[in-house]
Design a protein around this motif. Structure first.
Motif, PDB file in Angstrom:
ATOM      1  N   LEU B 204      80.077  39.984  70.536  1.00 43.50           N
ATOM      2  CA  LEU B 204      79.454  39.275  69.409  1.00 43.50           C
ATOM      3  C   LEU B 204      80.353  39.451  68.186  1.00 43.50           C
ATOM      4  CD1 LEU B 204      76.894  37.787  68.308  1.00 43.50           C
ATOM      5  CD2 LEU B 204      76.093  40.047  67.579  1.00 43.50           C
ATOM      6  N   PRO B 205      80.872  38.342  67.622  1.00 43.88           N
ATOM      7  CA  PRO B 205      81.769  38.501  66.468  1.00 43.88           C
ATOM      8  C   PRO B 205      81.040  39.133  65.285  1.00 43.88           C
ATOM      9  CG  PRO B 205      81.921  36.280  67.389  1.00 43.88           C
ATOM     10  CD  PRO B 205      80.737  36.935  68.027  1.00 43.88           C
ATOM     11  N   PHE B 206      81.771  39.946  64.558  1.00 50.02           N
ATOM     12  CA  PHE B 206      81.199  40.602  63.383  1.00 50.02           C
ATOM     13  C   PHE B 206      80.657  39.541  62.420  1.00 50.02           C
ATOM     14  CE2 PHE B 206      81.772  42.215  59.013  1.00 50.02           C
ATOM     15  CZ  PHE B 206      80.898  43.279  59.072  1.00 50.02           C
ATOM     16  N   GLY B 207      79.459  39.790  61.929  1.00 50.28           N
ATOM     17  CA  GLY B 207      78.882  38.879  60.948  1.00 50.28           C
ATOM     18  C   GLY B 207      78.167  37.691  61.564  1.00 50.28           C
ATOM     19  N   GLU B 208      78.068  37.672  62.901  1.00 43.00           N
ATOM     20  CA  GLU B 208      77.381  36.532  63.530  1.00 43.00           C
ATOM     21  C   GLU B 208      76.076  36.975  64.177  1.00 43.00           C
ATOM     22  OE1 GLU B 208      79.943  33.990  65.765  1.00 43.00           O
ATOM     23  OE2 GLU B 208      81.363  33.819  64.100  1.00 43.00           O
ATOM     24  N   LEU B 209      75.287  35.985  64.565  1.00 51.41           N
ATOM     25  CA  LEU B 209      73.901  36.237  64.954  1.00 51.41           C
ATOM     26  C   LEU B 209      73.580  35.539  66.277  1.00 51.41           C
ATOM     27  CD1 LEU B 209      71.027  37.181  63.815  1.00 51.41           C
ATOM     28  CD2 LEU B 209      70.827  34.866  62.930  1.00 51.41           C
ATOM     29  N   ILE B 210      72.948  36.260  67.189  1.00 47.82           N
ATOM     30  CA  ILE B 210      72.471  35.619  68.422  1.00 47.82           C
ATOM     31  C   ILE B 210      71.244  34.790  68.054  1.00 47.82           C
ATOM     32  CG2 ILE B 210      71.576  35.971  70.757  1.00 47.82           C
ATOM     33  CD1 ILE B 210      72.758  38.823  70.608  1.00 47.82           C
ATOM     34  N   VAL B 211      71.256  33.507  68.396  1.00 48.38           N
ATOM     35  CA  VAL B 211      70.064  32.698  68.081  1.00 48.38           C
ATOM     36  C   VAL B 211      69.255  32.338  69.324  1.00 48.38           C
ATOM     37  CG1 VAL B 211      70.906  31.808  65.894  1.00 48.38           C
ATOM     38  CG2 VAL B 211      71.447  30.584  68.006  1.00 48.38           C
ATOM     39  N   GLY B 212      69.889  32.389  70.493  1.00 50.64           N
ATOM     40  CA  GLY B 212      69.118  32.076  71.696  1.00 50.64           C
ATOM     41  C   GLY B 212      69.945  32.217  72.951  1.00 50.64           C
ATOM     42  N   VAL B 213      69.281  32.038  74.072  1.00 54.92           N
ATOM     43  CA  VAL B 213      69.993  31.961  75.353  1.00 54.92           C
ATOM     44  C   VAL B 213      69.508  30.718  76.090  1.00 54.92           C
ATOM     45  CG1 VAL B 213      70.409  34.442  75.671  1.00 54.92           C
ATOM     46  CG2 VAL B 213      68.300  33.444  76.527  1.00 54.92           C
ATOM     47  N   GLU B 214      70.390  30.180  76.898  1.00 56.28           N
ATOM     48  CA  GLU B 214      70.010  29.015  77.683  1.00 56.28           C
ATOM     49  C   GLU B 214      70.322  29.298  79.137  1.00 56.28           C
ATOM     50  OE1 GLU B 214      69.995  24.574  76.343  1.00 56.28           O
ATOM     51  OE2 GLU B 214      71.995  25.115  77.052  1.00 56.28           O
ATOM     52  N   ILE B 215      69.359  28.966  79.987  1.00 59.21           N
ATOM     53  CA  ILE B 215      69.582  29.189  81.423  1.00 59.21           C
ATOM     54  C   ILE B 215      69.604  27.830  82.104  1.00 59.21           C
ATOM     55  CG2 ILE B 215      68.793  30.414  83.475  1.00 59.21           C
ATOM     56  CD1 ILE B 215      66.958  32.037  81.575  1.00 59.21           C
ATOM     57  N   PRO B 216      70.723  27.497  82.751  1.00 56.21           N
ATOM     58  CA  PRO B 216      70.785  26.188  83.415  1.00 56.21           C
ATOM     59  C   PRO B 216      69.774  26.091  84.558  1.00 56.21           C
ATOM     60  CG  PRO B 216      72.695  27.516  83.999  1.00 56.21           C
ATOM     61  CD  PRO B 216      71.956  28.281  82.946  1.00 56.21           C
TER      62      PRO B 216
END
Lengths: 713, 326
Positions: B204-216
């Motif tokens: 995870l890049p510094f300063g960034e945020l996980i917003v979701g996950v997608e499952i095909p």
């Protein structure tokens, strides 16, 4: 009343619920840490980061300057504890905390940071730095047998011929290991200490014995007994961890003296592993021999248990082998090994639980060699009198217990050949393990006050750590007085109440219950003298007091206890039957069913008695399957000192546990016919599980806990 | 714990402005972070609370199933869409932690949780993950719970999540927001191996945020299973866990997904074993072959040697369950 009791789902038909149940589930019950004492400050302990040596220097400047920090107590600035000084006599051996620079074990308290809030004290504690003069430490029991020593005398016991098992036609010898188990009650140990004057103190403290704590504080701080008030109204479980006064209690009292304010010290979960004792890591070896038809001819039982460098802790690890079975030749050896660890203490079922794991496992192993059913093997060696001293038992209904449990678990479905029964892909196995524990009674005093409204108030200093002591006392009085239980109250857990023993060793009901019984007898006598008749079944006490214009009637009754011990051997007995399911691929063990049967005399309070047995069985399941405090010996430091990594059973691990009681009175021990049950609820359980795992899989695990890796090894 | 500032920026954009500075930590459920702060393992100056951000939704998209980073573990595990489309994920979630923790823990937080290695949590012990260069306490220490795959001499810790094992198996994609917009990272590439930098758990890049996950979307619903072998039946980390999902037609495996937990610094996807299974009969024999292949390169460190036996046994067991052979 002399009918066997079997409770699986308690209902109102099983008698009264615990008198403080509502207080506990609504949060109204106040525990030691919850008193809002005026001017309270908060302490957090700093533990040593080495296992042996001395403190070279402290750097406490940063901590002292941290926001909210009031004082940092160390051995360099702590007020002196009079009881630690060399000329003091009668003070027990113990860690002389904050007395000098010596380090005996990793995690030993070396500083107390006091601040205006808990969070600020916690941060302050993280800023305390110490440097050490490190010395080589030892924490590994099995590498230090050479340093073993008998705690008193030669540590040897012999009946008949020494090592007779060696010449038996059928024999085996095996080693068994019980690792360090920690009590880890839900409630963290906590104390609030407040100096009321230079020679007067009040503490709200988690303790199993307010009178013992009062005595210790009085001695250590050289203040009059009556100037020490100890309150411990509710205790959220203890299992032995609050049986004595520990360093953190002394530290809190020192801290309160230093800051001249009340100090609250609540141990962290990690502190609980290094501050309040544990079941000691114990290695055992048993040699056992029998005739071809299963009569025991000899048992040799050796044990090495760990203790601290500054104090001997001894327990009855080898005692079960002396008395559980009729065997003409028994010799035992018990040694301690002093390691760089804190002092152990009694943990539920104490040494007997450790010893019973070994003996009951060995007996099970013998049963397979002999091809004799394990229950039958026990019956063939049934002791009708105490083989250790020849005395008759005050009562023993273990045969009845075997029958009740075997019927209940479905013992007939068990196959003698291990690994032969499978259900839904899981191996099925059955095991048995027996327990015994001395039935004790000591002196106690109870004050009983009949008030004008016809209610009865009982008072005793005794702690109630959760078994339902108050409930049992109320039920004893209700029966004696012929009055409803809801008109009786019980007050306990304060040192200014009448004398009671420390709650431990399964002796409270026999001791304090006898005093309640005696108080009721004396109160009835008084009333009888007033009314001039022998009373009715349901006397109207309010009416009697009114007629005689009395605001109240009170008696203080003393029960001495202990009579008959010269003529009788007094014990409680248990047998645990366990059915397990074992996954052959992953090694996972699931407990499928438990029937624990207790011969503990007359059952006074069926519901709380059931809770005791169920709780003990769960403790035994923990001991068998998951509990182990793990030390990294390179550092002498625990590495799983939290609830996530030190596993105790959770609901998902626990099946239906049935508690069964023989429920026949012991005619000797006390007038109620009751014997203790706390210890026997656990003693023998771990072996029952291990034996069931063997029956399921053919895998014998002799080193607890029985985790999946050991099952598939 | 160290005193800290607590902020609650109103929008995702505002959060991104704040977390771009050293000493900040995002707090969602806090089920791991608060422990780390109490133990002195981490001591942020500023906590950035994101619980109010609109990232809780679980929706069906043309590509698959989208789960917001703040969806609670308990909610996801009981969601109907999840049960229908990705039952393996629900099963993995339900085997994790305890109901109380799942009620607090978020999907993003679950991904960001740190190892439960005892040396990492004890500030008196050496740990390269906590203090780079201080040494690995577990390497020659008590390492019963530790890695058998992908470890380095610097660190043999394992990632503790169950959810992540299922997401790795299911080819999930992590959606990450930064100041320049969103980007997508395959789940199997989100977490990293320790190498020489065990202090870094993931990419995870510094300063960034996980917003979701997608499952095909997939055809693995009928034959999936999450097996977790542990020391107690709830609230215990995995000794070994296996996420197994199969697409079986007429007894022949058309597609397979396999990942393990409790064995590496990241969820351990078993690509080679999957390939081996495709075209094979769904039988114990095939499963044992796959399990054997999966163990190539495994290395134990003493106390965890049992995992060399337990892991393949668990793979076989999980596949048998997935195939309905148990």
């Amino acid at each position: 009343m002399e009918k066997a009791i079997n409770i699986n789902r308690p209902s109102s038909a099983d008698g009264m619920s615990r008198i403080d149940g509502r207080l506990k589930v609504t949060g109204a019950a106040k525990y030691s840490a919850e008193y809002a004492v005026e001017g309270l400050t908060y302490g957090v302990l700093v533990g040593s980061a080495i296992a042996k040596g001395s403190i070279a220097a402290f750097d406490i400047k940063t901590a002292e300057r941290a926001p909210g920090v009031l004082f940092v107590v160390t051995y360099l600035n702590a007020p002196k504890v009079p009881g630690f000084q060399p000329d003091q006599k009668g003070v027990r051996a113990q860690l002389k905390v904050f007395n000098d620079d010596k380090i005996f074990y990793n995690g030993q308290p070396i500083a107390l940071v006091i601040a205006d809030t808990y969070e600020r004290a916690l941060y302050g504690a993280s800023l305390v730095k110490a440097t050490y003069n490190k010395e080589e430490h030892q924490t590994n029991l099995t590498e230090n047998f050479g340093k073993g020593y008998p705690p008193r005398g030669d540590g040897l016991y012999k009946r008949g011929t020494e090592d007779a098992w060696k010449s038996a036609p059928i024999k085996l010898e095996q080693e068994y290991m019980v690792p360090t188990n920690t009590h880890n009650p839900m409630e963290l140990h906590a104390i609030i200490a407040r100096w009321d004057a230079d020679d007067k103190i009040t503490v709200w403290d988690k303790t199993q014995g307010v009178k013992a704590t009062q005595h210790d504080i009085s001695q250590l701080f050289n203040i009059p007994l009556e100037n020490v008030q100890v309150n411990s109204r509710f205790v959220g479980g203890a299992f032995g961890s609050a049986l004595r006064t520990w360093p953190h209690e002394i530290v809190a009292i020192l801290g309160a003296k230093a800051v001249k304010k009340p100090v609250k010290l609540v141990l962290s979960r990690a502190d609980m592993f290094t501050s309040v004792g544990y079941r000691p890591h114990t290695w055992q070896k048993i040699g056992i021999g029998a005739t071809a038809d299963g009569k025991l001819t000899g048992i040799t039982h050796q044990a090495y248990g760990q203790t601290s460098p500054y104090e001997n802790f001894t327990e009855g690890a080898v005692n079960v082998s002396q008395s559980l079975y009729a065997c003409p030749n028994v010799n035992t050896k018990y040694n301690l090994v002093a390691l760089n660890v804190g002092t152990p203490t009694w943990m539920r079922g104490p040494g007997e639980a450790t010893g019973a794991f070994a003996l009951e496992s060995a007996l099970d192993e013998l049963s397979y060699v002999l091809s004799i059913d394990p229950v039958e093997l026990r019956l063939r060696n049934y002791a009708e009198t105490d083989p250790e001293n020849g005395k008759p038992f005050s009562s023993k209904y273990l045969k009845e217990a075997y029958q009740l449990g075997a019927d209940h678990i479905g013992w007939n479905d068990r196959k003698q050949q291990p690994g032969t029964v499978k259900k839904d892909g899981w191996f099925v196995g059955y095991g048995i393990g027996c327990g015994m524990f001395g039935a004790y009674r000591s002196g106690a005093t109870v004050k009983a006050t009949m008030k004008a409204d016809g209610t009865l108030h009982l008072q005793s200093a005794v702690s109630d750590i959760g078994p339902g002591t108050g409930t049992a006392m109320v039920l004893i009085a209700a029966e004696q007085m012929g009055m409803p239980a809801d008109k009786i109250s019980f007050e306990n857990g304060a040192s200014d109440l009448p004398q009671a023993p420390t709650q431990g060793g399964s002796a409270t009901t026999a001791s304090v219950g006898s005093a309640v019984h005696q108080a009721c007898v004396e109160l009835k006598d008084k009333i009888q003298k007033l009314t001039g008749n022998s009373g009715t079944d349901n006397p109207d006490y309010a009416q009697i007091l009114k007629q005689h214009d009395l605001p109240l009637l009170e008696v203080t009754a003393k029960s001495t206890g202990g009579e008959g011990r010269d003529k009788y051997s007094m014990n409680s007995w248990s047998v645990h039957f366990v059915k397990v399911l074992v996954n052959g691929s992953t090694g996972v063990v699931k407990i499928d069913k438990v029937a624990s049967v207790a011969d503990c005399g007359t059952i006074i309070s069926p519901k709380t008695a059931r809770s005791q047995i169920v709780g003990g069985a769960i403790g035994g399941i923990g001991m068998a399957l998951m509990e182990e405090a793990v030390i990294d010996h390179r550092y002498g430091r625990y590495i799983n000192n939290n609830y996530a990594d030190y596993h105790v059973p959770v609901n998902a691990d626990i099946p239906q546990i049935d508690a069964l009681f023989v429920n026949k009175p012991d005619p000797i021990l006390n007038p109620m016919g009751a014997k203790g049950m706390a210890e026997i609820a656990l003693v023998g359980m771990a072996a029952a599980v291990a034996n069931a795992v063997y029956n399921a899989t053919g895998k014998r695990v002799r080193e607890l806990p029985i985790t999946p890796d050991k099952v598939i090894a | 714990m160290k005193q800290f500032q607590y902020v609650q920026p109103a929008t995702q954009q505002a959060v991104l402005e704040v977390i771009n500075k050293p000493g900040t930590k995002i707090i969602a459920g806090g089920t791991n972070l608060v422990d780390l702060m109490k133990r002195g393992v981490t001591a942020p100056d500023k906590l950035v609370d994101i619980n109010h951000l609109p990232l809780k939704h679980i929706t069906s998209t043309p590509k698959g199933l989208y789960i917001g980073a703040l969806a609670l573990n308990s909610v996801v595990s009981e969601n109907k869409l999840v049960a229908e489309k990705q039952p393996l994920l629900a099963m993995a979630l339900k085997s994790g932690a305890s109901p109380q923790l799942r009620n607090m823990a978020s999907v993003g937080g679950n991904m960001m949780q740190r190892t439960r290695c005892g040396y990492f949590y004890d500030t008196a012990m050496p740990c390269n993950k906590r203090v780079p260069g201080s040494g690995c306490g577990a390497y020659e220490g008590v390492n019963r719970m530790h890695a058998i795959f992908g470890a380095s001499s610097q660190c043999i810790a394992v990632h503790p999540s169950d959810m992540c094992v299922a997401l790795a198996a299911l080819d999930a994609v992590v959606i990450i927001a930064g100041k320049k917009g969103e980007h997508r990272v395959p789940f199997t590439e989100f977490h990293r191996l320790p190498g020489d930098h065990p202090e870094t758990d993931n990419n995870l890049p510094f300063g960034e945020l996980i917003v979701g996950v997608e499952i095909p979307n997939n055809n693995l619903q009928k034959n999936s299973y999450y097996l977790k072998v542990r020391d107690r039946q709830s609230y215990a980390f995995a000794l070994v866990s296996v996420a197994a999902a199969l697409d079986i037609e007429n007894g022949i495996i058309q597609n397979a997904r396999l990942a393990m937990g409790g064995v590496a610094h990241k969820p351990w996807r078993l690509f080679d074993a999957e390939k081996l299974l495709i075209g094979k009969k769904a039988s114990e024999e095939s499963f044992q072959q796959a399990a054997q292949l999966a163990m190539q390169g495994a290395k134990a460190y003493g106390h965890n040697s049992f995992k060399l036996k337990l892991a393949p046994a668990s793979i076989t067991e999980a596949l048998k369950h997935a195939a309905g052979l148990v």
